[in-house]
Write an enzyme that holds these catalytic residues in place. Structure first.
Site, short mmCIF file in Angstrom:
data_model
loop_
_atom_site.label_atom_id
_atom_site.label_comp_id
_atom_site.label_asym_id
_atom_site.label_seq_id
_atom_site.Cartn_x
_atom_site.Cartn_y
_atom_site.Cartn_z
CG ASN A 69 -2.37 4.73 -5.49
OD1 ASN A 69 -2.13 4.36 -6.51
ND2 ASN A 69 -1.82 4.29 -4.28
CB CYS A 130 3.41 -5.66 -11.16
SG CYS A 130 4.42 -4.28 -10.82
CE LYS A 165 6.66 -0.46 -1.57
NZ LYS A 165 6.51 1.06 -2.39
#
Length: 302
Positions: A69, A130, A165
């Site tokens: 994805n 990110c 994370k």
């Protein structure tokens, strides 16, 4: 009688099974299939300080053993999340963990501070995979110094326990785990998706508009087990293990490797009730193996 309760950073979960961010919406989307109160925790899709449109389509591609994805963390922003999703989740007897995403440290802090007084939010999961636009596009999560620095800054502002994370797209996952712990993280979650690429040979083009995407599903499970085991030997804080869980056996592997809790992700797309199957399977395993307390399984394989 069996005890499936686990505790992470002082927050007690009725069982160790939660959802993986980005695969379960924010709970509302799956509530007609799953009684959310049966879950150890609901982990929401990433929430940013403002709405993110995400990447251009196509954004999802099927691969052998899983999927890829490149959604781009599309989300409506923290204000809409606070008005729409949190009131919905409040009606369920389950812990709520909000996944926080951002492009800069300031972006993260804005969300963390906005959620600081929300009693429904029991923990924060900080997605540090990110792109960090202030550092030339390098992800926060690929540099130990950056991991420690952003963890330390978030801990200054967060009122809830902080879960960092970690990205698996690194040479040594233990360096990142130690850095997060040094920055004050209350727990770790791993692994996020691995970067991959798929080419459509018939069209002779990239399967994803973004060219690369995150690989998830059963194919990455052995990598997740290895990284959880290595990190559990390197740090003293709890770990939430994830990566390719499709059944109770997969979840138990991660628990035996050192995870206190587990998160089910890609399997939710194929079977909306995958989490319930994992919960039931763990309980069945404990009965068959005469295990009274799931705590005795955590990190049992040395």
């Amino acid at each position: 009688m069996i005890n499936t309760k686990v505790t992470i950073a002082g927050v007690e979960l009725k069982n160790p099974v939660m959802t993986a961010s980005g695969t379960f919406g924010s709970g509302m989307e799956y509530s007609e299939f799953v009684d959310l109160s049966r879950l150890g925790a609901v982990v929401t899709k990433g929430v940013a300080n403002e709405p993110w449109p995400g990447n251009p389509t196509p954004r999802v591609a099927e691969i052998r053993g899983g999927m890829m994805n490149a959604i781009g963390l599309q989300n409506p922003g923290v204000e809409t999340f606070g008005m729409r999703d949190l009131p919905f989740l409040k009606q369920y007897d389950t812990a709520v963990i909000v996944n926080v995403c951002g492009r800069t440290t300031e972006d993260y802090l804005e969300v963390v501070e906005r959620l600081s007084d929300e009693e429904t939010v029991r923990m924060l999961e900080i997605n540090i995979s990110c792109p960090n636009v202030k550092c030339g596009g390098i992800a926060f999560g690929q540099n130990p110094d950056s991991v420690e620095a952003i963890t330390r800054e978030i801990k200054k502002h967060a009122k809830q326990p902080v879960i960092m994370k970690l990205s698996p797209n690194v040479t040594d996952i233990t360096e990142l785990a130690r850095a997060a712990e040094a920055g004050g993280a209350d727990a770790l979650s791993m692994i996020n998706t691995l970067t991959g690429m798929k080419i459509d040979v018939n069209r002779r083009t990239f399967a994803l508009a973004n060219h690369t995407g995150g690989v998830s599903g059963p194919a990455i499970h052995p990598i997740a087990v290895r990284m959880v085991y290595q990190s559990a030997q390197a740090v003293k804080i709890p770990i939430i293990g994830m990566g390719g869980i499709t059944c109770a056996e997969d979840a138990l592997e991660l628990i035996l490797a050192g995870a206190t809790a587990v998160a089910v992700g890609t399997a939710n797309f194929r079977n909306p009730r995958a989490t319930i199957g994992v919960i039931d399977g763990i309980e069945d395993y404990m009965r068959r193996q005469n295990v009274e307390d799931i705590g005795s399984l955590i990190g049992a394989v040395k």
